[in-house]
Design a protein around this motif. Structure first.
Motif, PDB file in Angstrom:
ATOM      1  N   PRO A  50       0.847  -1.769   0.173  1.00  9.95           N
ATOM      2  CA  PRO A  50      -0.107  -0.307  -0.121  1.00  9.95           C
ATOM      3  C   PRO A  50       0.520   1.269  -0.218  1.00  9.95           C
ATOM      4  O   PRO A  50       1.711   1.511   0.956  1.00  9.95           O
ATOM      5  CB  PRO A  50      -0.491   0.216   1.423  1.00  9.95           C
ATOM      6  CG  PRO A  50       0.059  -0.884   2.083  1.00  9.95           C
ATOM      7  CD  PRO A  50       0.720  -1.974   1.309  1.00  9.95           C
ATOM      8  N   VAL A  51       0.499   2.304  -1.115  1.00 12.09           N
ATOM      9  CA  VAL A  51       1.184   3.763  -1.184  1.00 12.09           C
ATOM     10  C   VAL A  51       0.505   4.402   0.252  1.00 12.09           C
ATOM     11  O   VAL A  51      -0.030   4.322   0.435  1.00 12.09           O
ATOM     12  CB  VAL A  51       0.739   4.101  -2.215  1.00 12.09           C
ATOM     13  CG1 VAL A  51       1.498   3.190  -2.931  1.00 12.09           C
ATOM     14  CG2 VAL A  51      -0.328   4.484  -1.934  1.00 12.09           C
ATOM     15  N   GLY A  52       1.854   5.266   0.499  1.00 10.54           N
ATOM     16  CA  GLY A  52       1.678   6.628   1.484  1.00 10.54           C
ATOM     17  C   GLY A  52       0.811   7.516   0.652  1.00 10.54           C
ATOM     18  O   GLY A  52      -0.500   7.477  -0.078  1.00 10.54           O
ATOM     19  N   LEU A  67      12.789   2.542  -6.547  1.00 11.05           N
ATOM     20  CA  LEU A  67      12.191   1.632  -5.875  1.00 11.05           C
ATOM     21  C   LEU A  67      11.175   2.160  -4.710  1.00 11.05           C
ATOM     22  O   LEU A  67      12.517   2.967  -3.475  1.00 11.05           O
ATOM     23  CB  LEU A  67      12.359  -0.287  -5.460  1.00 11.05           C
ATOM     24  CG  LEU A  67      11.581  -0.753  -4.854  1.00 11.05           C
ATOM     25  CD1 LEU A  67      10.246  -0.950  -5.453  1.00 11.05           C
ATOM     26  CD2 LEU A  67      12.310  -2.195  -4.396  1.00 11.05           C
ATOM     27  N   VAL A  68       9.791   2.365  -4.663  1.00  9.06           N
ATOM     28  CA  VAL A  68       9.701   3.093  -3.376  1.00  9.06           C
ATOM     29  C   VAL A  68       9.170   2.172  -2.098  1.00  9.06           C
ATOM     30  O   VAL A  68       8.381   1.516  -3.597  1.00  9.06           O
ATOM     31  CB  VAL A  68       8.663   4.770  -3.457  1.00  9.06           C
ATOM     32  CG1 VAL A  68       8.415   5.012  -2.407  1.00  9.06           C
ATOM     33  CG2 VAL A  68       9.479   5.385  -4.391  1.00  9.06           C
ATOM     34  N   GLY A  69       9.472   2.106  -1.277  1.00  9.88           N
ATOM     35  CA  GLY A  69       8.915   1.013  -0.075  1.00  9.88           C
ATOM     36  C   GLY A  69       7.037   1.291   0.197  1.00  9.88           C
ATOM     37  O   GLY A  69       6.885   2.541  -0.667  1.00  9.88           O
ATOM     38  N   GLU A  70       6.552   0.398   0.804  1.00 12.27           N
ATOM     39  CA  GLU A  70       5.244   0.382   1.307  1.00 12.27           C
ATOM     40  C   GLU A  70       4.971   1.382   2.005  1.00 12.27           C
ATOM     41  O   GLU A  70       6.598   2.393   2.863  1.00 12.27           O
ATOM     42  CB  GLU A  70       4.783  -0.429   2.084  1.00 12.27           C
ATOM     43  CG  GLU A  70       5.673  -1.955   1.438  1.00 12.27           C
ATOM     44  CD  GLU A  70       5.169  -3.438   1.418  1.00 12.27           C
ATOM     45  OE1 GLU A  70       4.313  -2.975   2.784  1.00 12.27           O
ATOM     46  OE2 GLU A  70       5.006  -4.463   1.502  1.00 12.27           O
ATOM     47  N   ARG A  71       3.760   2.426   2.084  1.00 17.78           N
ATOM     48  CA  ARG A  71       3.582   3.709   3.196  1.00 17.78           C
ATOM     49  C   ARG A  71       4.384   4.325   3.234  1.00 17.78           C
ATOM     50  O   ARG A  71       5.087   4.980   3.786  1.00 17.78           O
ATOM     51  CB  ARG A  71       3.523   2.941   4.189  1.00 17.78           C
ATOM     52  CG  ARG A  71       2.925   1.442   4.284  1.00 17.78           C
ATOM     53  CD  ARG A  71       2.008   1.101   5.951  1.00 17.78           C
ATOM     54  NE  ARG A  71       0.900   0.172   6.133  1.00 17.78           N
ATOM     55  CZ  ARG A  71       1.224  -1.197   5.531  1.00 17.78           C
ATOM     56  NH1 ARG A  71       2.472  -1.410   5.125  1.00 17.78           N
ATOM     57  NH2 ARG A  71       0.491  -2.221   5.641  1.00 17.78           N
ATOM     58  N   GLY A  99      13.295   3.722   1.768  1.00 18.55           N
ATOM     59  CA  GLY A  99      12.808   2.775   2.749  1.00 18.55           C
ATOM     60  C   GLY A  99      11.438   3.135   3.222  1.00 18.55           C
ATOM     61  O   GLY A  99      10.184   4.193   2.923  1.00 18.55           O
ATOM     62  N   ARG A 100      10.585   2.287   3.204  1.00 25.36           N
ATOM     63  CA  ARG A 100       8.727   2.005   4.259  1.00 25.36           C
ATOM     64  C   ARG A 100       8.393   2.544   5.333  1.00 25.36           C
ATOM     65  O   ARG A 100       9.723   3.211   5.497  1.00 25.36           O
ATOM     66  CB  ARG A 100       8.302   0.626   3.700  1.00 25.36           C
ATOM     67  CG  ARG A 100       9.678  -0.158   5.964  1.00 25.36           C
ATOM     68  CD  ARG A 100       8.518  -1.511   6.003  1.00 25.36           C
ATOM     69  NE  ARG A 100       9.720  -1.626   6.871  1.00 25.36           N
ATOM     70  CZ  ARG A 100      10.715  -2.797   7.366  1.00 25.36           C
ATOM     71  NH1 ARG A 100      10.862  -2.237   6.174  1.00 25.36           N
ATOM     72  NH2 ARG A 100      10.567  -3.364   8.401  1.00 25.36           N
ATOM     73  N   PRO A 120      14.208   2.750   6.568  1.00 26.14           N
ATOM     74  CA  PRO A 120      12.707   2.764   6.572  1.00 26.14           C
ATOM     75  C   PRO A 120      12.632   3.969   7.831  1.00 26.14           C
ATOM     76  O   PRO A 120      13.627   5.011   7.967  1.00 26.14           O
ATOM     77  CB  PRO A 120      13.096   1.882   6.953  1.00 26.14           C
ATOM     78  CG  PRO A 120      13.994   0.856   8.173  1.00 26.14           C
ATOM     79  CD  PRO A 120      14.880   1.243   7.254  1.00 26.14           C
ATOM     80  N   TYR A 121      11.370   4.668   7.327  1.00 29.61           N
ATOM     81  CA  TYR A 121      10.827   6.278   8.400  1.00 29.61           C
ATOM     82  C   TYR A 121      12.168   6.942   8.407  1.00 29.61           C
ATOM     83  O   TYR A 121      12.253   7.802   9.488  1.00 29.61           O
ATOM     84  CB  TYR A 121      10.614   5.380   9.494  1.00 29.61           C
ATOM     85  CG  TYR A 121       9.489   4.425   9.829  1.00 29.61           C
ATOM     86  CD1 TYR A 121       8.444   4.313   9.230  1.00 29.61           C
ATOM     87  CD2 TYR A 121      10.333   2.836   9.965  1.00 29.61           C
ATOM     88  CE1 TYR A 121       7.994   2.879   9.542  1.00 29.61           C
ATOM     89  CE2 TYR A 121       9.659   1.888   9.659  1.00 29.61           C
ATOM     90  CZ  TYR A 121       8.237   1.797   9.882  1.00 29.61           C
ATOM     91  OH  TYR A 121       8.102   1.218   9.876  1.00 29.61           O
TER      92      TYR A 121
END
Length: 284
Positions: A50-52, A67-71, A99-100, A120-121
């Motif tokens: 799922p995208v953010g 590549l763009v991670g989830e959310r 990162g996601r 991530p984050y």
């Protein structure tokens, strides 16, 4: 296996296959209608499902094979439906990996080079609130923008925060949790709160601590200078560590609390202080 176990196993397999199909169908790429809204979405680029929160796509560019991670949230402007002018605002280069759970929030200009990887984050923004008026709630004071640049080949660790006005050079490392603001040269390791350069790459010498400031480290042969341990000589490579200091800095092994530098403006070396209770000839 019991009938209940067979049913649970079949149901689990069906759910996982269905979720994989949903993720594949929900990913944003140049091949589906969601990708058409971007100013540029390069070949092979993908925003994972799922995208953010994604808005202001007409002012967002993403390069090939990124590549763009989830959310991951990527936004241009305060909200959807705002005319932000003729130029793009958020630009992510090719072959990057975001990162996601990361957030990239652009209002004026965020420029991320090629081959930039993030954990991530990670949070990147070119806008911040001000607190000039102590009587007005900070959230209601008009924010200020300052462009952000992240050089190609850099790595941003988990949870790092890139604040407005930051310019990170090429091939830099940002440590996890760092809060970064300011300008940083190519080939730097950046860490801390607030972040600072902790290592620099010097051709021929590798990654050196920042206190050497680009100095060359050489090791003399054992047994020279009248001691049994190797003598480490630090020769300044085009820089001056202390105002007015000239010459070489020599010491045996690692500096300890008993050692001190000669005063600035003199030509000399690091001397080892004699232990308490010994004369000039003692302590050898």
């Amino acid at each position: 296996m019991s009938i209940r176990g067979v049913v649970r196993r079949a149901a689990g397999s069906l759910i996982h296959r269905g979720w994989a199909a949903i993720r594949a169908a929900g990913a944003v790429s140049p091949a589906n209608p969601a990708g058409y809204r971007f100013r540029r979405l390069g070949d092979g680029a993908c925003l994972s499902f799922p995208v953010g929160a994604i808005f202001g796509e007409a002012w967002i560019e993403i390069g090939e094979h990124t590549l763009v991670g989830e959310r991951v949230s990527i936004s241009a402007g305060m909200g959807p439906g705002v005319d932000l002018g003729p130029d793009s605002i958020v630009r992510i280069g090719g072959s990057c990996s975001i990162g996601r759970g990361s957030h990239i929030v652009g209002h004026q200009s965020i420029d991320i080079g090629d081959h930039v990887f993030t954990g991530p984050y990670v949070y990147i923004t070119d806008q911040n609130h001000v607190y000039d008026d102590p009587e007005i709630p900070i959230g209601r004071q008009w924010p200020r923008n300052n462009p952000v640049v992240i050089g190609s080949g850099s790595w941003l660790g988990t949870g790092s925060i890139i604040l407005p006005g930051t310019r990170i050079g090429r091939q830099c490392v940002v440590a996890g949790g760092a809060v970064v603001r300011g300008e940083f040269p190519d080939h730097s390791v950046i860490a801390g709160v607030p972040a600072k350069v902790v290592r620099r790459y010097v051709p021929g010498d590798g990654w050196l601590p920042s206190h050497l400031n680009g100095a060359r480290v050489e090791h003399a042969d054992p047994g020279t200078a009248g001691i049994a341990d190797p003598v480490e000589t630090v020769r300044t490579a085009g820089t001056v560590g202390h105002a007015g200091t000239t010459g070489d800095v020599e010491h045996a092994g690692t500096l300890s609390a008993a050692e001190h530098l000669v005063p600035p403006g003199t030509a000399g070396s690091v001397q080892r202080a004699a232990p308490a209770g010994t004369g000039p000839a003692g302590g050898a």
